[in-house]
Design a protein around this motif. Structure first.
Motif, PDB file in Angstrom:
ATOM      1  N   LYS A   1       0.830  -1.210   0.000  1.00 15.62           N
ATOM      2  CA  LYS A   1       0.000   0.000   0.000  1.00 15.62           C
ATOM      3  C   LYS A   1       0.864   1.260   0.000  1.00 15.62           C
ATOM      4  O   LYS A   1       0.544   2.231  -0.686  1.00 15.62           O
ATOM      5  CB  LYS A   1      -0.953   0.002   1.185  1.00 15.62           C
ATOM      6  CG  LYS A   1      -2.092  -0.983   1.018  1.00 15.62           C
ATOM      7  CD  LYS A   1      -3.059  -0.917   2.168  1.00 15.62           C
ATOM      8  CE  LYS A   1      -4.203  -1.883   1.939  1.00 15.62           C
ATOM      9  NZ  LYS A   1      -5.191  -1.813   3.015  1.00 15.62           N
ATOM     10  N   GLN A   2       1.952   1.256   0.747  1.00 18.19           N
ATOM     11  CA  GLN A   2       2.849   2.415   0.758  1.00 18.19           C
ATOM     12  C   GLN A   2       3.462   2.633  -0.623  1.00 18.19           C
ATOM     13  O   GLN A   2       3.538   3.765  -1.103  1.00 18.19           O
ATOM     14  CB  GLN A   2       3.960   2.227   1.801  1.00 18.19           C
ATOM     15  CG  GLN A   2       3.488   2.356   3.218  1.00 18.19           C
ATOM     16  CD  GLN A   2       4.582   2.035   4.233  1.00 18.19           C
ATOM     17  OE1 GLN A   2       5.613   1.459   3.906  1.00 18.19           O
ATOM     18  NE2 GLN A   2       4.341   2.423   5.480  1.00 18.19           N
ATOM     19  N   GLN A   3       3.899   1.558  -1.251  1.00 19.65           N
ATOM     20  CA  GLN A   3       4.503   1.658  -2.583  1.00 19.65           C
ATOM     21  C   GLN A   3       3.473   2.126  -3.611  1.00 19.65           C
ATOM     22  O   GLN A   3       3.785   2.907  -4.498  1.00 19.65           O
ATOM     23  CB  GLN A   3       5.084   0.306  -3.009  1.00 19.65           C
ATOM     24  CG  GLN A   3       5.808   0.317  -4.330  1.00 19.65           C
ATOM     25  CD  GLN A   3       7.129   1.052  -4.281  1.00 19.65           C
ATOM     26  OE1 GLN A   3       7.751   1.174  -3.234  1.00 19.65           O
ATOM     27  NE2 GLN A   3       7.550   1.565  -5.405  1.00 19.65           N
ATOM     28  N   LEU A   4       2.241   1.678  -3.450  1.00 22.48           N
ATOM     29  CA  LEU A   4       1.164   2.041  -4.364  1.00 22.48           C
ATOM     30  C   LEU A   4       0.910   3.544  -4.366  1.00 22.48           C
ATOM     31  O   LEU A   4       0.588   4.128  -5.401  1.00 22.48           O
ATOM     32  CB  LEU A   4      -0.112   1.276  -3.967  1.00 22.48           C
ATOM     33  CG  LEU A   4      -1.300   1.350  -4.896  1.00 22.48           C
ATOM     34  CD1 LEU A   4      -0.967   0.763  -6.253  1.00 22.48           C
ATOM     35  CD2 LEU A   4      -2.474   0.596  -4.283  1.00 22.48           C
ATOM     36  N   HIS A   5       1.087   4.170  -3.225  1.00 22.57           N
ATOM     37  CA  HIS A   5       0.796   5.598  -3.088  1.00 22.57           C
ATOM     38  C   HIS A   5       1.995   6.510  -3.321  1.00 22.57           C
ATOM     39  O   HIS A   5       1.855   7.724  -3.268  1.00 22.57           O
ATOM     40  CB  HIS A   5       0.169   5.877  -1.723  1.00 22.57           C
ATOM     41  CG  HIS A   5      -1.151   5.181  -1.551  1.00 22.57           C
ATOM     42  ND1 HIS A   5      -2.251   5.476  -2.318  1.00 22.57           N
ATOM     43  CD2 HIS A   5      -1.531   4.181  -0.725  1.00 22.57           C
ATOM     44  CE1 HIS A   5      -3.269   4.699  -1.968  1.00 22.57           C
ATOM     45  NE2 HIS A   5      -2.848   3.899  -1.001  1.00 22.57           N
ATOM     46  N   LYS A   6       3.161   5.924  -3.586  1.00 23.83           N
ATOM     47  CA  LYS A   6       4.338   6.753  -3.865  1.00 23.83           C
ATOM     48  C   LYS A   6       4.179   7.395  -5.243  1.00 23.83           C
ATOM     49  O   LYS A   6       3.727   6.753  -6.186  1.00 23.83           O
ATOM     50  CB  LYS A   6       5.625   5.918  -3.841  1.00 23.83           C
ATOM     51  CG  LYS A   6       6.084   5.556  -2.469  1.00 23.83           C
ATOM     52  CD  LYS A   6       7.409   4.815  -2.528  1.00 23.83           C
ATOM     53  CE  LYS A   6       7.881   4.448  -1.140  1.00 23.83           C
ATOM     54  NZ  LYS A   6       9.121   3.663  -1.192  1.00 23.83           N
ATOM     55  N   PRO A   7       4.591   8.658  -5.373  1.00 26.17           N
ATOM     56  CA  PRO A   7       4.521   9.302  -6.695  1.00 26.17           C
ATOM     57  C   PRO A   7       5.481   8.642  -7.680  1.00 26.17           C
ATOM     58  O   PRO A   7       6.553   8.174  -7.299  1.00 26.17           O
ATOM     59  CB  PRO A   7       4.923  10.753  -6.424  1.00 26.17           C
ATOM     60  CG  PRO A   7       5.499  10.781  -5.057  1.00 26.17           C
ATOM     61  CD  PRO A   7       5.115   9.529  -4.339  1.00 26.17           C
ATOM     62  N   ARG A   8       5.072   8.583  -8.935  1.00 26.44           N
ATOM     63  CA  ARG A   8       5.883   7.970  -9.977  1.00 26.44           C
ATOM     64  C   ARG A   8       6.264   9.020 -11.022  1.00 26.44           C
ATOM     65  O   ARG A   8       5.473   9.874 -11.368  1.00 26.44           O
ATOM     66  CB  ARG A   8       5.110   6.867 -10.684  1.00 26.44           C
ATOM     67  CG  ARG A   8       4.657   5.779  -9.753  1.00 26.44           C
ATOM     68  CD  ARG A   8       4.540   4.466 -10.470  1.00 26.44           C
ATOM     69  NE  ARG A   8       3.866   3.435  -9.729  1.00 26.44           N
ATOM     70  CZ  ARG A   8       4.191   3.015  -8.532  1.00 26.44           C
ATOM     71  NH1 ARG A   8       5.154   3.576  -7.883  1.00 26.44           N
ATOM     72  NH2 ARG A   8       3.534   2.056  -7.948  1.00 26.44           N
TER      73      ARG A   8
END
Length: 179
Positions: A128-135
């Motif tokens: 979930k943390q990785q999912l919400h990181k900006p890309r």
């Protein structure tokens, strides 16, 4: 390779319960063909649908990661070694490897060791943390959602290794996932 070497290789595959093995340049069409063969093997083995989906998903994620890494580094061949087999406890093992820059491989092995130390709830939080990181468009995130998803599907901690290769600054990265 002579005939007796081929026989010995076949015997080793049988002893190791190898279902599928590939070594060489991997194209999109080949990924699809290997995927179809894998589905057929899993159906013939009467794998549970959820288990078959996990094996197939891990195979696809691993091989796509190899192709993406090769593309980012100008390697048009995207060579890989892929082995899918069974363990004595009836679990499947999906293993894949490719040549990488040594420093990239060291970072990847370190990241996999971090993920291997996490339990299922902690992996869910990490996902979930990785999912919400900006890309940043067009920039590889490196060991992101796909790797975390593989760890979440695994039935045992991920195993990774890095073996020095003949090329200067290169190593062979290997990842094995038990499902």
């Amino acid at each position: 390779m002579n005939a007796s070497d081929l026989y010995a290789l076949g015997e080793r595959f049988n002893q190791n319960r190898t279902l599928l093995c590939f070594n060489g340049p991997i194209s999109r069409s080949l990924i699809e063909e290997i995927g179809n063969a894998l589905k057929n093997y899993l159906n013939a083995e009467h794998a549970r649908p959820a288990e078959a989906m996990d094996v197939f998903s891990v195979y696809i994620e691993m091989i796509q990661n190899i192709r993406q890494y090769a593309a980012l580094n100008g390697d048009v061949d995207a060579s890989a070694t892929v082995v899918i087999g069974r363990r004595d406890d009836s679990r499947y093992v999906v293993s894949a490897g490719n040549l990488v820059k040594d420093e990239d491989g060291q970072l990847l092995v370190a990241r996999i060791r971090e993920l291997a130390a996490l339990d299922k709830p902690a992996l869910k939080v990490e996902y979930k943390q990785q999912l919400h990181k900006p890309r940043t468009p067009g920039v590889a995130s490196g060991a992101g959602l796909g790797l975390i998803d593989i760890a979440r599907r695994a039935g045992a901690p991920l195993e990774a290794s890095l073996t020095p290769a003949a090329g200067a600054g290169q190593a062979f990265f290997s990842l094995s996932v038990v499902i």
